[in-house]
Motif scaffolding. Structure first.
Motif, PDB file in Angstrom:
ATOM      1  N   LEU A   1       5.241 -14.250-135.250  1.00  0.00           N
ATOM      2  CA  LEU A   1       4.713 -13.311-136.239  1.00  0.00           C
ATOM      3  C   LEU A   1       3.181 -13.261-136.248  1.00  0.00           C
ATOM      4  CD1 LEU A   1       7.001 -13.930-139.364  1.00  0.00           C
ATOM      5  CD2 LEU A   1       6.758 -11.783-138.098  1.00  0.00           C
ATOM      6  N   TYR A   2       2.529 -14.445-136.180  1.00  0.00           N
ATOM      7  CA  TYR A   2       1.104 -14.501-136.497  1.00  0.00           C
ATOM      8  C   TYR A   2       0.192 -15.111-135.427  1.00  0.00           C
ATOM      9  CZ  TYR A   2       3.091 -13.826-141.191  1.00  0.00           C
ATOM     10  OH  TYR A   2       3.782 -13.357-142.272  1.00  0.00           O
ATOM     11  N   ILE A   3       0.692 -16.024-134.597  1.00  0.00           N
ATOM     12  CA  ILE A   3      -0.200 -16.756-133.675  1.00  0.00           C
ATOM     13  C   ILE A   3       0.081 -16.281-132.258  1.00  0.00           C
ATOM     14  CG2 ILE A   3      -1.120 -19.016-133.054  1.00  0.00           C
ATOM     15  CD1 ILE A   3      -1.059 -18.570-136.066  1.00  0.00           C
ATOM     16  N   LYS A   4      -0.793 -15.450-131.735  1.00  0.00           N
ATOM     17  CA  LYS A   4      -0.537 -14.842-130.423  1.00  0.00           C
ATOM     18  C   LYS A   4      -1.776 -14.926-129.534  1.00  0.00           C
ATOM     19  CE  LYS A   4       2.711 -11.602-132.511  1.00  0.00           C
ATOM     20  NZ  LYS A   4       3.063 -10.191-132.752  1.00  0.00           N
TER      21      LYS A   4
ATOM     22  N   PRO B   1       3.210 -15.350-127.714  1.00  0.00           N
ATOM     23  CA  PRO B   1       3.227 -16.048-129.003  1.00  0.00           C
ATOM     24  C   PRO B   1       3.152 -17.568-128.815  1.00  0.00           C
ATOM     25  CG  PRO B   1       5.445 -15.445-128.377  1.00  0.00           C
ATOM     26  CD  PRO B   1       4.533 -14.837-127.343  1.00  0.00           C
ATOM     27  N   MET B   2       2.687 -18.259-129.855  1.00  0.00           N
ATOM     28  CA  MET B   2       2.694 -19.712-129.835  1.00  0.00           C
ATOM     29  C   MET B   2       4.108 -20.218-130.089  1.00  0.00           C
ATOM     30  SD  MET B   2       0.491 -22.527-132.056  1.00  0.00           S
ATOM     31  CE  MET B   2       1.416 -22.358-133.589  1.00  0.00           C
ATOM     32  N   VAL B   3       4.585 -21.088-129.201  1.00  0.00           N
ATOM     33  CA  VAL B   3       5.927 -21.664-129.343  1.00  0.00           C
ATOM     34  C   VAL B   3       5.841 -23.180-129.152  1.00  0.00           C
ATOM     35  CG1 VAL B   3       7.108 -19.587-128.537  1.00  0.00           C
ATOM     36  CG2 VAL B   3       6.443 -21.346-126.888  1.00  0.00           C
TER      37      VAL B   3
ATOM     38  N   GLU C   1       2.520 -24.358-126.998  1.00  0.00           N
ATOM     39  CA  GLU C   1       1.995 -23.619-125.844  1.00  0.00           C
ATOM     40  C   GLU C   1       2.065 -22.135-126.145  1.00  0.00           C
ATOM     41  OE1 GLU C   1       4.407 -24.485-122.475  1.00  0.00           O
ATOM     42  OE2 GLU C   1       6.272 -23.765-123.390  1.00  0.00           O
ATOM     43  N   LEU C   2       1.236 -21.361-125.477  1.00  0.00           N
ATOM     44  CA  LEU C   2       1.335 -19.912-125.552  1.00  0.00           C
ATOM     45  C   LEU C   2       2.292 -19.449-124.466  1.00  0.00           C
ATOM     46  CD1 LEU C   2      -2.249 -18.497-126.232  1.00  0.00           C
ATOM     47  CD2 LEU C   2      -0.386 -18.875-127.851  1.00  0.00           C
ATOM     48  N   LYS C   3       3.312 -18.740-124.884  1.00  0.00           N
ATOM     49  CA  LYS C   3       4.312 -18.269-123.934  1.00  0.00           C
ATOM     50  C   LYS C   3       3.664 -17.325-122.924  1.00  0.00           C
ATOM     51  CE  LYS C   3       9.124 -16.751-124.065  1.00  0.00           C
ATOM     52  NZ  LYS C   3      10.220 -16.271-124.937  1.00  0.00           N
ATOM     53  N   ASN C   4       4.011 -17.505-121.661  1.00  0.00           N
ATOM     54  CA  ASN C   4       3.471 -16.691-120.574  1.00  0.00           C
ATOM     55  C   ASN C   4       1.961 -16.839-120.415  1.00  0.00           C
ATOM     56  OD1 ASN C   4       6.085 -15.529-120.149  1.00  0.00           O
ATOM     57  ND2 ASN C   4       5.688 -14.149-121.870  1.00  0.00           N
ATOM     58  N   ASP C   5       1.435 -18.010-120.821  1.00  0.00           N
ATOM     59  CA  ASP C   5       0.005 -18.280-120.698  1.00  0.00           C
ATOM     60  C   ASP C   5      -0.175 -19.760-120.367  1.00  0.00           C
ATOM     61  OD1 ASP C   5      -2.704 -18.011-120.671  1.00  0.00           O
ATOM     62  OD2 ASP C   5      -2.910 -17.271-122.719  1.00  0.00           O
ATOM     63  N   PHE C   6      -1.427 -20.202-120.184  1.00  0.00           N
ATOM     64  CA  PHE C   6      -1.683 -21.582-119.826  1.00  0.00           C
ATOM     65  C   PHE C   6      -2.235 -22.406-120.989  1.00  0.00           C
ATOM     66  CE2 PHE C   6      -2.072 -19.191-115.828  1.00  0.00           C
ATOM     67  CZ  PHE C   6      -1.125 -19.868-115.064  1.00  0.00           C
ATOM     68  N   MET C   7      -2.470 -21.806-122.131  1.00  0.00           N
ATOM     69  CA  MET C   7      -3.024 -22.536-123.277  1.00  0.00           C
ATOM     70  C   MET C   7      -1.953 -23.400-123.926  1.00  0.00           C
ATOM     71  SD  MET C   7      -5.545 -19.741-125.116  1.00  0.00           S
ATOM     72  CE  MET C   7      -6.094 -20.938-126.357  1.00  0.00           C
ATOM     73  N   SER C   8      -2.355 -24.620-124.309  1.00  0.00           N
ATOM     74  CA  SER C   8      -1.424 -25.533-124.989  1.00  0.00           C
ATOM     75  C   SER C   8      -2.224 -26.609-125.708  1.00  0.00           C
ATOM     76  CB  SER C   8      -0.462 -26.177-123.973  1.00  0.00           C
ATOM     77  OG  SER C   8      -1.183 -26.988-123.066  1.00  0.00           O
ATOM     78  N   GLY C   9      -1.524 -27.425-126.488  1.00  0.00           N
ATOM     79  CA  GLY C   9      -2.188 -28.508-127.210  1.00  0.00           C
ATOM     80  C   GLY C   9      -1.216 -29.187-128.166  1.00  0.00           C
ATOM     81  N   PRO C  10      -1.658 -30.201-128.889  1.00  0.00           N
ATOM     82  CA  PRO C  10      -0.789 -30.916-129.814  1.00  0.00           C
ATOM     83  C   PRO C  10      -0.740 -30.264-131.200  1.00  0.00           C
ATOM     84  CG  PRO C  10      -2.899 -32.015-129.694  1.00  0.00           C
ATOM     85  CD  PRO C  10      -2.973 -30.860-128.727  1.00  0.00           C
TER      86      PRO C  10
END
Length: 328
Positions: free
Chosen positions: A229-232, A239-241, A268-277
């Motif tokens: 809904l909000y974090i993309k 989206p953030m999953v 992680e961001l779906k279909n992207d390389f960004m991630s974190g805890p």
């Protein structure tokens, strides 16, 4: 005349002693967050006792993508129980002695401060003391570090009325955070840091949204729906999953005098390389018949993340539920 002189000298000594004691008590403790000073001789530090201490107090933090220690341990020779070392917020003093002892002192050299003293005649005795008391030591140290972090954050905070009006909660958020998005039941706050950013999410959902038989599955579903809904990312299909490589760590705790689920894992961001805890708290708020959710997550690909996540945890743990007015 001699009596008068003696009385004057005595009063001067008493005054000097009181002044010295007051000066010692007024010293402020120092040190980086999650750093512990260990006073121990080299032989013990490089042997089984040091190994045991490191295995427990420097164990990997749960929920981080890379291995980072629970606490940073700095070792000093046992002759250095003086000077700058005694200004540390947390001190562990380990030595061999005829007397077997485990003691905790508060504000011994500075304030706030916790000093742990462990002594025993043999290595086996010291190992036994560590095995027995380390779990409590970890809880005490962590509590002190959270309070120290909260004290720093409390120096300048965002207007608390916004959280009270929207969510009926009290929360101390540093003014270094900015509002990214506000919806009727949702707030996203972000703070820029050297290597990226740290974020806070606040929202509430129905009380029955978490299934008792599968709480972690329900939390993952909840997080992913909020992300959708909000974090993309840059595009709508990012989206953030919750990372599905492994299930988040889950534990039950008390927060804001309520039962709560604490979960730690990786986003992680779906279909992207960004991630974190991330660290997520679901509070069973019966006062308002809802689940109040507070989450912290960060993006910091180049740097360690332990202390960033610890700051977010410290902020979230200031939360208090406001009592209903005129409740019968």
């Amino acid at each position: 005349m001699n009596k008068t002189l003696f009385l004057g000298v005595l009063l001067s000594i008493i005054f000097f002693s009181c002044e010295k004691k007051q000066e010692q008590l007024s010293r402020a403790s120092v040190g980086k967050i999650n750093t512990v000073s260990v006073i121990i001789n080299d032989a013990l530090w490089n042997g089984e006792v040091g190994d045991s201490l490191r295995n427990k107090l420097a164990a990997p933090v749960l929920g981080l993508p890379q291995e980072e220690p629970l606490f940073t341990l700095n070792q000093y020779a046992d002759k250095l129980v003086e000077g700058f070392v005694t200004d540390s917020r947390t001190l562990i003093v380990i030595k061999k002695d005829k007397k077997t002892s485990f003691e905790i002192s508060k504000d011994k050299y500075a304030s706030p401060q916790t000093v742990f003293h462990l002594s025993g005649a043999t290595t086996d005795t010291l190992l036994y003391l560590l095995e027995r008391h380390t779990p409590d030591m970890i809880q005490i140290i962590k509590k002190g570090e959270i309070e120290a972090n909260q004290k720093i954050n409390r120096e300048t905070i965002l207007n608390p009325k916004i959280f009270e009006n929207k969510f009926q909660i009290e929360l101390e958020v540093p003014s270094t955070f900015e509002y990214v998005l506000q919806k009727p039941r949702f707030i996203w706050l972000k703070k820029e840091i050297v290597s990226g950013s740290m974020s806070l999410l606040l929202y509430h959902i129905p009380l029955n949204a978490i299934a008792a038989q599968n709480p972690i599955g329900s939390i993952v579903k909840m997080r992913d729906s909020i992300g959708k809904l909000y974090i993309k990312g840059r595009e709508g299909q990012m989206p953030m999953v919750t990372e599905n490589g492994y299930a988040p760590y889950l534990s039950k705790i008390q927060l804001a005098h309520c039962l709560a689920y604490e979960s730690k894992g990786t986003w992680e961001l779906k279909n992207d390389f960004m991630s974190g805890p991330f660290i997520n708290y679901v509070i069973f708020d019966k006062e308002y018949n809802r689940l109040m959710v507070l989450e912290g997550f960060c993006y910091s690909p180049a740097d360690d993340k332990r202390d960033v996540m610890f700051e977010l945890e410290s902020i979230i743990k200031t939360v208090k539920i406001t009592k209903r007015k005129n409740k019968n």
